[in-house]
Design an enzyme around this catalytic site. Structure first.
Site, PDB file in Angstrom:
ATOM      1  N   CYS A  56     -43.800  45.562 -57.789  1.00  0.00           N
ATOM      2  CA  CYS A  56     -44.223  46.218 -59.025  1.00  0.00           C
ATOM      3  C   CYS A  56     -44.912  47.532 -58.697  1.00  0.00           C
ATOM      4  O   CYS A  56     -45.692  47.597 -57.749  1.00  0.00           O
ATOM      5  CB  CYS A  56     -45.188  45.270 -59.713  1.00  0.00           C
ATOM      6  SG  CYS A  56     -46.152  46.036 -60.987  1.00  0.00           S
TER       7      CYS A  56
ATOM      8  N   GLY B 251     -47.577  42.318 -58.945  1.00  0.00           N
ATOM      9  CA  GLY B 251     -46.323  41.865 -58.328  1.00  0.00           C
ATOM     10  C   GLY B 251     -45.974  42.611 -57.046  1.00  0.00           C
ATOM     11  O   GLY B 251     -46.319  43.780 -56.875  1.00  0.00           O
TER      12      GLY B 251
ATOM     13  N   GLY C 279     -49.271  44.243 -63.135  1.00  0.00           N
ATOM     14  CA  GLY C 279     -49.395  45.075 -61.943  1.00  0.00           C
ATOM     15  C   GLY C 279     -49.558  44.414 -60.586  1.00  0.00           C
ATOM     16  O   GLY C 279     -49.510  45.117 -59.584  1.00  0.00           O
TER      17      GLY C 279
HETATM   18  P1  5GP Z   1     -44.547  38.482 -56.927  1.00  0.00           P
HETATM   19  O1  5GP Z   1     -44.639  36.987 -56.921  1.00  0.00           O
HETATM   20  O2  5GP Z   1     -43.307  38.985 -56.290  1.00  0.00           O
HETATM   21  O3  5GP Z   1     -45.782  39.139 -56.411  1.00  0.00           O
HETATM   22  O4  5GP Z   1     -44.496  38.891 -58.486  1.00  0.00           O
HETATM   23  C1  5GP Z   1     -43.481  38.463 -59.335  1.00  0.00           C
HETATM   24  C2  5GP Z   1     -43.713  39.076 -60.711  1.00  0.00           C
HETATM   25  O5  5GP Z   1     -43.655  40.508 -60.663  1.00  0.00           O
HETATM   26  C3  5GP Z   1     -42.669  38.735 -61.750  1.00  0.00           C
HETATM   27  O6  5GP Z   1     -42.780  37.443 -62.259  1.00  0.00           O
HETATM   28  C4  5GP Z   1     -42.917  39.815 -62.801  1.00  0.00           C
HETATM   29  O7  5GP Z   1     -43.982  39.488 -63.660  1.00  0.00           O
HETATM   30  C5  5GP Z   1     -43.336  40.999 -61.960  1.00  0.00           C
HETATM   31  N1  5GP Z   1     -42.240  41.961 -61.829  1.00  0.00           N
HETATM   32  C6  5GP Z   1     -40.959  41.728 -61.485  1.00  0.00           C
HETATM   33  N2  5GP Z   1     -40.246  42.867 -61.459  1.00  0.00           N
HETATM   34  C7  5GP Z   1     -41.094  43.847 -61.816  1.00  0.00           C
HETATM   35  C8  5GP Z   1     -40.946  45.254 -61.978  1.00  0.00           C
HETATM   36  O8  5GP Z   1     -39.894  45.847 -61.770  1.00  0.00           O
HETATM   37  N3  5GP Z   1     -42.052  45.923 -62.395  1.00  0.00           N
HETATM   38  C9  5GP Z   1     -43.242  45.296 -62.634  1.00  0.00           C
HETATM   39  N4  5GP Z   1     -44.252  46.023 -63.085  1.00  0.00           N
HETATM   40  N5  5GP Z   1     -43.421  43.974 -62.453  1.00  0.00           N
HETATM   41  C10 5GP Z   1     -42.354  43.262 -62.056  1.00  0.00           C
END
Ligand code: 5GP
Length: 346
Positions: free
Chosen positions: A186, A183, A181
């Site tokens: 996300c 991300g 959660g």
């Molecule tokens: P960020 O670095 O952008 O905050 O987070 C990246 C991470 O978000 C990814 O490695 C993956 O675990 C998560 N993530 C990527 N796409 C999605 C999505 O569509 N839904 C959710 N719940 N998590 C995602």
């Protein structure tokens, strides 16, 4: 129903307290780490920052740029076998130490993984990635993968609690991916109410993993180099980045011109955009759990990497850690009610 009363913390709830240091300059800080993985017994050296296996982040182009600086890329799972072969033929020279092949847990995906490893046996890392790492089916898949690939490094996730970290390590994984959660694209917490503040997830999961001799990746929620320093300070062995590495030449995704400015599209791998691209739409029984956004175009990824590594080196000098490895031992978090001064930002 039960309530846990102690408050769980995210990056925004803490800062790292400065400490006396004998370091004269941030150039004295060594960001490389050296791990021998629990089950595969493979040794790895590098800077433990990873590009996420998203198709607008974990591309072959990103991998080439990151490997150049000894950073790692979890390549997204939508490349074809022939694309893998031509990438590897054009860029061998040690690239196998800095890329993972990602897979889900379906039969088709397991078969595709087998062909990739048959064609390119030099590859070493498998990233078994599902949104919810708590299912029995997932644990079974990790066990089967370990039996099939005894000498490959297995990354498995995502989970956020110590008992599941232990179960996955005992099932054969080497490195556990932590984060549900946090991300940037996300929406799981909004759509389901499920999640765990990332800093506490790291602290608790690192403790469980290190107790068994395994490693963890903090996955998601880092918006600044300071957050990356906090993730390492909390005990993460690796930190995975999505949004912070999106929007570059290497990141894939469409370029969009708007009002004289240039943007790139960035989206969650469970967003409607991704599901329409790869799964023929959003299945009837599920909701999209990802956003589609535009991020400012940022040119070559190299400048961003320099900014990240510079910030991390500086964090180490503030607490007197000559090596990244020492950062967590030298970290005292203070709980705070403020972060950046927002006067000149909007
Ligand atoms: P960020 O670095 O952008 O905050 O987070 C990246 C991470 O978000 C990814 O490695 C993956 O675990 C998560 N993530 C990527 N796409 C999605 C999505 O569509 N839904 C959710 N719940 N998590 C995602």
């Amino acid at each position: 129903m039960r309530i846990e009363q102690d408050i769980k913390l995210g990056f925004k709830d803490v800062m790292i307290r400065p400490k006396r240091s004998t370091l004269k300059s941030r150039s004295q800080v060594n960001l490389e780490r050296d791990f021998t993985f629990l089950n595969s017994k493979i040794n790895w050296k590098g800077i433990p920052i990873m590009a996420a296996n998203m198709d607008t982040v974990g591309t072959f182009e990103t991998a080439l740029a990151l490997a150049n600086k000894k950073l790692f890329t979890a390549i997204h799972k939508h490349y074809s076998i022939s694309e893998w072969i031509s990438f590897f033929t054009e860029a061998p020279n040690g690239i196998e130490d800095y890329v993972a092949v990602s897979t889900g847990t379906s039969k088709n995906e397991a078969e595709k993984l087998a062909v990739i490893f048959k064609e390119i046996p030099q590859l070493k890392f498998i990233c078994i990635d599902v949104a919810n790492g708590y299912s029995e089916h997932f644990v079974d898949f990790v066990k089967r993968t370990r039996n099939e690939y005894p000498d490959k490094v297995i990354i498995a996730g995502n989970v956020v609690t110590g008992e599941m970290v232990e179960e996955l390590l005992l099932a054969g994984a080497d490195i556990i991916k932590v984060g549900i959660g946090p991300g940037s694209v996300c929406t799981t917490r909004v759509k389901t109410g499920v999640g765990y503040p990332q800093l506490s997830a790291i602290i608790e999961c690192a403790d469980a993993a290190h107790g068994l001799g395994g490693q963890i990746i903090s996955d998601g929620g880092c918006a600044t180099p300071g957050d990356i320093a906090k993730a390492f300070g909390a005990g993460a062995d690796f930190v995975m980045l999505g949004g912070m590495l999106a929007g570059h030449d290497e990141s894939g995704g469409e370029i969009i011109e708007q009002g004289g400015k240039t943007f790139k599209k960035f989206y969650g791998m469970s967003s409607t955009t991704a599901m329409e691209k790869y799964a023929g739409g959003v299945a009837e029984y599920r909701a999209s759990e990802g956003k589609t956004v535009t991020v400012p175009y940022r040119g070559p990824i190299e400048n961003t990497l320099q900014d990240i590594l510079g910030g991390l080196r500086s964090a180490c000098t503030y607490v007197g850690a000559q090596r990244l490895k020492e950062l967590t031992k030298r970290t005292t978090f203070i709980r705070v009610a403020e972060q950046e001064n927002q006067v000149y930002t909007n």
